[in-house]
Design an enzyme around this catalytic site. Structure first.
Site, PDB file in Angstrom:
ATOM      1  N   HIS A 194      -3.763  -6.332   8.783  1.00 50.28           N
ATOM      2  CA  HIS A 194      -4.219  -7.720   8.610  1.00 50.28           C
ATOM      3  C   HIS A 194      -5.504  -7.984   9.395  1.00 50.28           C
ATOM      4  CE1 HIS A 194      -0.959 -10.041   6.444  1.00 50.28           C
ATOM      5  NE2 HIS A 194      -0.591  -8.780   6.393  1.00 50.28           N
TER       6      HIS A 194
ATOM      7  N   VAL B 183      -9.895  -9.160   6.954  1.00 50.96           N
ATOM      8  CA  VAL B 183     -10.960 -10.153   6.939  1.00 50.96           C
ATOM      9  C   VAL B 183     -12.168  -9.602   7.698  1.00 50.96           C
ATOM     10  CG1 VAL B 183     -11.580 -12.533   7.486  1.00 50.96           C
ATOM     11  CG2 VAL B 183      -9.193 -11.942   6.988  1.00 50.96           C
TER      12      VAL B 183
ATOM     13  N   GLY C 177     -13.510  -6.705   8.303  1.00 51.50           N
ATOM     14  CA  GLY C 177     -13.484  -5.502   9.132  1.00 51.50           C
ATOM     15  C   GLY C 177     -12.499  -5.559  10.283  1.00 51.50           C
TER      16      GLY C 177
ATOM     17  N   SER D 200     -10.284  -9.696  15.304  1.00 50.17           N
ATOM     18  CA  SER D 200     -10.334 -11.150  15.115  1.00 50.17           C
ATOM     19  C   SER D 200      -8.939 -11.742  14.897  1.00 50.17           C
ATOM     20  CB  SER D 200     -11.236 -11.498  13.928  1.00 50.17           C
ATOM     21  OG  SER D 200     -10.828 -10.776  12.781  1.00 50.17           O
TER      22      SER D 200
END
Ligand SMILES: *[C@@H]1O[C@H](CO)[C@@H](O)[C@H](O)[C@H]1NC(C)=O
Length: 148
Positions: free
Chosen positions: A69, A73, A75, A79
């Site tokens: 996961h 988004v 790469g 994050s």
């Protein structure tokens, strides 16, 4: 239905693996990047991952999914670990992840252990997520853990 979903997810994993290899090739990532600056980094990650999986076998799958996961988004940049602020909803609580992703506590534990072992903040969170996912696969197959 279940079978085609399995085939689809298998294809997706293949494409993801191929993309990772491709980006490793062009960006010259190195599996022994930490061997000079902190030789204890990878063994420390492995130790915490193994301990977490021995304690709760399902964590192996959770850590792999966390990395997946994270990469989904823009790469694999860690994050997914960002907390919400008053003006920002992070990936952690975004629709597909909220109350679904697990293992943040294990990643925090790894980060703390690695910062101690490396005498500072040397190992990136993105690398921790990737290495923890790798070590989870090895741990689960090595320990013959049935996590389904
Ligand atoms: C995430 O889940 C919590 C608790 O179920 C809820 O209060 C919150 O609004 C959710 N956040 C988002 C961004 O959907």
């Amino acid at each position: 239905m279940a079978r085609s979903r399995k085939v689809l997810s298998f294809c997706f994993i293949q494409i993801t693996a191929f993309s990772c290899l491709f980006f490793m090739a062009i960006s010259q990532l190195s599996p022994d990047f930490y061997s000079d600056i902190c030789p204890q980094a990878l063994p420390t990650i492995r130790l915490v991952v193994y301990a977490a999986i021995v304690k709760e076998p399902r964590m192996g799958a959770s850590l792999l999914r966390l990395h997946f996961h994270d990469c989904f988004v823009n790469g694999c940049d860690a994050s997914v670990l960002l907390d919400d602020t008053q003006s920002f909803t992070g990936e952690k609580t975004a629709g597909p992840n909220n109350n679904s992703l697990r293992g943040f506590d294990v990643i925090d534990e790894i980060k703390a252990a690695v910062n101690l072992a490396c005498f500072g903040n040397i190992v990136s969170c993105a690398d921790i997520l990737a290495v923890a996912a790798r070590d989870s696969i090895v741990a689960v197959s090595f320990l013959q853990v049935n996590f389904f």
